[in-house]
Design a protein around this motif. Structure first.
Motif, PDB file in Angstrom:
ATOM      1  N   UNK A  52       0.829  -1.207   0.000  1.00  0.00           N
ATOM      2  CA  UNK A  52       0.000   0.000   0.000  1.00  0.00           C
ATOM      3  C   UNK A  52       0.864   1.258   0.000  1.00  0.00           C
ATOM      4  N   UNK A  53       1.979   1.228   0.732  1.00  0.00           N
ATOM      5  CA  UNK A  53       2.878   2.382   0.767  1.00  0.00           C
ATOM      6  C   UNK A  53       3.604   2.557  -0.560  1.00  0.00           C
ATOM      7  N   UNK A  54       3.965   1.454  -1.188  1.00  0.00           N
ATOM      8  CA  UNK A  54       4.602   1.529  -2.503  1.00  0.00           C
ATOM      9  C   UNK A  54       3.627   2.127  -3.509  1.00  0.00           C
ATOM     10  N   UNK A  55       2.376   1.690  -3.457  1.00  0.00           N
ATOM     11  CA  UNK A  55       1.354   2.238  -4.358  1.00  0.00           C
ATOM     12  C   UNK A  55       1.147   3.732  -4.106  1.00  0.00           C
ATOM     13  N   UNK A  56       1.135   4.143  -2.836  1.00  0.00           N
ATOM     14  CA  UNK A  56       0.957   5.554  -2.499  1.00  0.00           C
ATOM     15  C   UNK A  56       2.148   6.379  -2.974  1.00  0.00           C
ATOM     16  N   UNK A  57       3.362   5.851  -2.811  1.00  0.00           N
ATOM     17  CA  UNK A  57       4.560   6.555  -3.283  1.00  0.00           C
ATOM     18  C   UNK A  57       4.546   6.677  -4.800  1.00  0.00           C
ATOM     19  N   UNK A  58       4.125   5.620  -5.467  1.00  0.00           N
ATOM     20  CA  UNK A  58       4.044   5.629  -6.926  1.00  0.00           C
ATOM     21  C   UNK A  58       3.010   6.649  -7.404  1.00  0.00           C
ATOM     22  N   UNK A  59       1.885   6.715  -6.714  1.00  0.00           N
ATOM     23  CA  UNK A  59       0.842   7.683  -7.070  1.00  0.00           C
ATOM     24  C   UNK A  59       1.350   9.113  -6.863  1.00  0.00           C
ATOM     25  N   UNK A  60       2.041   9.344  -5.763  1.00  0.00           N
ATOM     26  CA  UNK A  60       2.596  10.669  -5.484  1.00  0.00           C
ATOM     27  C   UNK A  60       3.625  11.048  -6.550  1.00  0.00           C
ATOM     28  N   UNK A  61       4.464  10.095  -6.927  1.00  0.00           N
ATOM     29  CA  UNK A  61       5.460  10.353  -7.972  1.00  0.00           C
ATOM     30  C   UNK A  61       4.775  10.722  -9.279  1.00  0.00           C
ATOM     31  N   UNK A  62       3.688  10.048  -9.602  1.00  0.00           N
ATOM     32  CA  UNK A  62       2.960  10.365 -10.834  1.00  0.00           C
ATOM     33  C   UNK A  62       2.423  11.795 -10.788  1.00  0.00           C
ATOM     34  N   UNK A  63       1.940  12.230  -9.621  1.00  0.00           N
ATOM     35  CA  UNK A  63       1.467  13.609  -9.487  1.00  0.00           C
ATOM     36  C   UNK A  63       2.604  14.600  -9.760  1.00  0.00           C
ATOM     37  N   UNK A  64       3.786  14.320  -9.198  1.00  0.00           N
ATOM     38  CA  UNK A  64       4.939  15.197  -9.416  1.00  0.00           C
ATOM     39  C   UNK A  64       5.340  15.179 -10.887  1.00  0.00           C
ATOM     40  N   UNK A  65       5.337  13.985 -11.508  1.00  0.00           N
ATOM     41  CA  UNK A  65       5.689  13.883 -12.924  1.00  0.00           C
ATOM     42  C   UNK A  65       4.708  14.670 -13.784  1.00  0.00           C
ATOM     43  N   UNK A  66       3.421  14.525 -13.490  1.00  0.00           N
ATOM     44  CA  UNK A  66       2.406  15.241 -14.273  1.00  0.00           C
ATOM     45  C   UNK A  66       2.571  16.753 -14.147  1.00  0.00           C
TER      46      UNK A  66
END
Length: 101
Positions: free
Chosen positions: A73-87
Motif C-alpha cells: 500500500x505504501x509503494x502504491x501511495x509513493x508511486x501515485x505521489x510520484x505520478x502527481x509530481x511527474x504530471x
C-alpha cells in the motif's frame, strides 16, 4: 527547522524531535525542487524521451521502496505521489516550451 548539525553550528539548539510543520516544510521544499529540476530536464527531451525518462524514474522509485521493505500500500501511495509530481513537471515543461515558441 531541525538542523542535522544543530549542536555544532551555534545559536539556539533545535528541538530533538521535529514537528509536523518541520516535515511539511521539508516535503514542500523537496517537491518544489523535484518539480523544477524534472521540468527543466523534460524540456530538453523530445516526447519519446520524456516518456522513457518518467518510466525509468517510476521503476527506480518502486525498486527503492521495495528495497526499503515498504508494504504494498505504501509503494502504491509513493508511486501515485510520484505520478502527481511527474504530471506537474510535464505540465510546467509544456507551458515553458510553448511560451518560448
Amino acid at each position: 527547522m531541525l538542523r542535522a548539525k544543530r549542536d555544532s553550528i551555534g545559536g539556539p539548539q533545535g528541538s530533538a524531535i521535529p514537528s509536523l510543520g518541520d516535515f511539511e516544510g521539508r516535503a514542500f521544499v523537496l517537491r518544489v525542487m523535484a518539480t523544477v529540476a524534472l521540468s527543466r530536464l523534460l524540456r530538453r527531451r523530445e516526447a519519446d524521451g520524456q516518456t522513457e525518462l518518467i518510466k525509468a524514474l517510476q521503476r527506480a522509485i518502486e525498486r527503492k521502496c521495495a528495497g526499503a521493505k515498504l508494504p504494498g500500500a505504501d509503494i502504491a501511495a509513493a508511486s501515485k505521489y510520484a505520478k502527481e509530481v511527474f504530471d506537474e513537471a510535464l505540465d510546467r515543461a509544456g507551458r515553458s516550451a510553448a511560451s518560448r515558441q
